[in-house]
Design an enzyme around this catalytic site. Sequence first.
Site, PDB file in Angstrom:
ATOM      1  N   LYS A 161       0.825  -1.208   0.000  1.00  9.28           N
ATOM      2  CA  LYS A 161       0.000   0.000   0.000  1.00  9.28           C
ATOM      3  C   LYS A 161       0.858   1.256   0.000  1.00  9.28           C
ATOM      4  O   LYS A 161       1.853   1.341   0.719  1.00  9.28           O
ATOM      5  CB  LYS A 161      -0.905   0.043   1.237  1.00  9.28           C
ATOM      6  CG  LYS A 161      -1.991  -1.009   1.291  1.00  9.28           C
ATOM      7  CD  LYS A 161      -2.852  -0.796   2.537  1.00  9.28           C
ATOM      8  CE  LYS A 161      -3.987  -1.777   2.609  1.00  9.28           C
ATOM      9  NZ  LYS A 161      -4.824  -1.545   3.815  1.00  9.28           N
ATOM     10  N   ARG A 295     -12.059  14.220   7.878  1.00 11.82           N
ATOM     11  CA  ARG A 295     -13.026  15.101   7.220  1.00 11.82           C
ATOM     12  C   ARG A 295     -14.411  14.492   7.356  1.00 11.82           C
ATOM     13  O   ARG A 295     -14.582  13.406   7.910  1.00 11.82           O
ATOM     14  CB  ARG A 295     -12.684  15.232   5.725  1.00 11.82           C
ATOM     15  CG  ARG A 295     -12.552  13.864   5.057  1.00 11.82           C
ATOM     16  CD  ARG A 295     -12.406  13.946   3.566  1.00 11.82           C
ATOM     17  NE  ARG A 295     -12.012  12.685   2.966  1.00 11.82           N
ATOM     18  CZ  ARG A 295     -12.801  11.651   2.735  1.00 11.82           C
ATOM     19  NH1 ARG A 295     -14.078  11.709   3.095  1.00 11.82           N
ATOM     20  NH2 ARG A 295     -12.354  10.545   2.163  1.00 11.82           N
TER      21      ARG A 295
END
Length: 666
Positions: A161, A295
């Site tokens: 990743k 967020r």
Amino acid sequence: MTQIIQKILIANRGEIACRIMKTAHNLGFFTVAVFSDADRDALHVQQADEAIYIGAADPASSYLDSERIIKAALLTKADAIHPGYGFLSENADFADKCVQAGLVFIGPSADAITLMGSKRLSKVAMLNANVPCIPGYEGSDQTDITLIEKAKTIGFPLMVKASAGGGGKGMRLVHEADELAAQISTARSEALNAFGSDELILERALIAPRHIEIQIFADHHGNTIYLGERDCSVQRRHQKVIEEAPSPFVTDALRKHMGEAAVAAAKACQYCGAGTVEFLVDSDRQFYFLEMNTRLQVEHPVTELVTGLDLVEWQLRVACKEPLPLTQQDVQISGHAIEVRLYAEDPRQRFMPQTGKIKIWQPASNSRTDHCVYKDMEVSSHYDPMLAKIIVHADERISAIRKIARALTETQIVGINTNKHFLQNIVQSVAFAGTDVTTAFIEQYAQDETVQGSLTPSLSLLAKAALLFTLSQSSNQDVLFTPIPTWHRSTGVSYPIDLYYNDETTSLTVTAEGNYFRVCHTKTEAEVTLTPVSLSATSFEVEIDHQRSRVSFAKTDDTLFIDDGLGHFAFTCVTHSKAVHQARQGTAQINAVMDGVIVALLVEQGDAVNAGDTVAIMEAMKMEHPLKATMDGIVQLNAVETGDQVKSKQVIATILQADEVTHEQK
């Protein structure tokens, strides 16, 4: 001490900008919208109290330009900036610049964004906070030799990743050791191009886990709570498609355990505001930290519907330094909510993003629809293709499934292809109603034509399209936009209709027989008999074999956009243009699949190509699309060069058969 905020600039566009404005206006705040060249007429611009132009259509020149956005906020005397999601919402440098400019950044601190924006550093922090993490390697030694050695200890299959990544970029599943070196190289390259960093981590791969996330909230007074979970397991290429709350897989005990771990994760980075801690959960209900999104999430409405809370309101109140309005003991989860994401993409064509003008838009009456859509809106190639989120709430999951299926059916969008029918087919499937809803769901249950849809229209739909063209041609008035009081026609009158779609032409014959019509497929001689029932400006109802059905449609010149509830199609009437189409039988055009940019031309004028060869590559909606030859022949390039902006359907090249080339040279 309370923070005084009166005016908020929303540094975003589309659905989320409209969503934030709705709550901000309800709370008495004034709002400022920002817009690019492509968004001058956008809905978020229309709904804001003020709007300010920030640059060209490409995001780097507008919505990703932090300097322009901060300048716009200062120019309009805004007190705060809400970043929404995407674009600059998780950009620590932007958050820091807002504070330096004297603006309130409605989100966490730059330090928290930086920490949680790195998969490597955030995982180290989570391990130190005793948050369960997937076994792997997150060290600072990033040499290939070290990564390969650590992989042997972790075991296969494993995930490579990108540390700074998201959305599946820089991510590779590796099954065997001999694949690892090549996959590390590919992941590094992709991560560097996408995020400017080639730092990687390794993790043991969880095959077909559930993707479950916890909504957390923290204020400036030391309070941090969790608001239940969302199940986001239905994904395609690591992008969420359907979200629901609560998860049908999560028990009360697991919810409490995961919620407390999420709160610990937030406290580890001194978090403030709305955040989401994402976990992967295996079949034994063991959960592991995946990442934290600093967020508001796209899927926040399902949490709002099961808690009865307005999360944007909480964001604004926290930004004003008010304490959280509830304690953990006050949080109640009631019923079940499901959200689907409506995208301008065509599942029938490998989910290719779509551009064009929306001719009909009608949200469902029994659902909440957060959207940025309006009639005659132009869907451009510059931004994410998400158009709307459709969300429902019911007492239990099975009822919510019924409601979301109906809401999708009621939602009318005509003019461009979307994933609406794909979503309908998923939520109405036996598999979705069951318990095996993991991240492998679409791969297991949604790969065939019955779910993704067919590019071939049924004879019934062809007949309805042909009849609509016939009625418009055979009447003195524009019957497509005027209800017809009587359907009686003289017996035996026939009309030939040639319909062009998907690079094919189908010939049909429409014959009036009193108050009904016979439509015959010229090639197969198959027939269907239709009795018109009603016709309005956008809807046509007919009866076939004693069964009534309705289609939604819009007509522009010789093009008919039509949706029969099973698929969306665009037909062009070429009845009087047969000579043109016959003349092109020895050629094959290569057209732009949507508005975009030509990033590579892989052939030269006069080159020989085979069917399937890539002639050019275009970029649109943050994706690259190869443009391939559909036949063997010789390339005749149009006046297009690398870097050129092109329109949807624009001819990039024509493939000529050898005898056609010889004929033209003569």
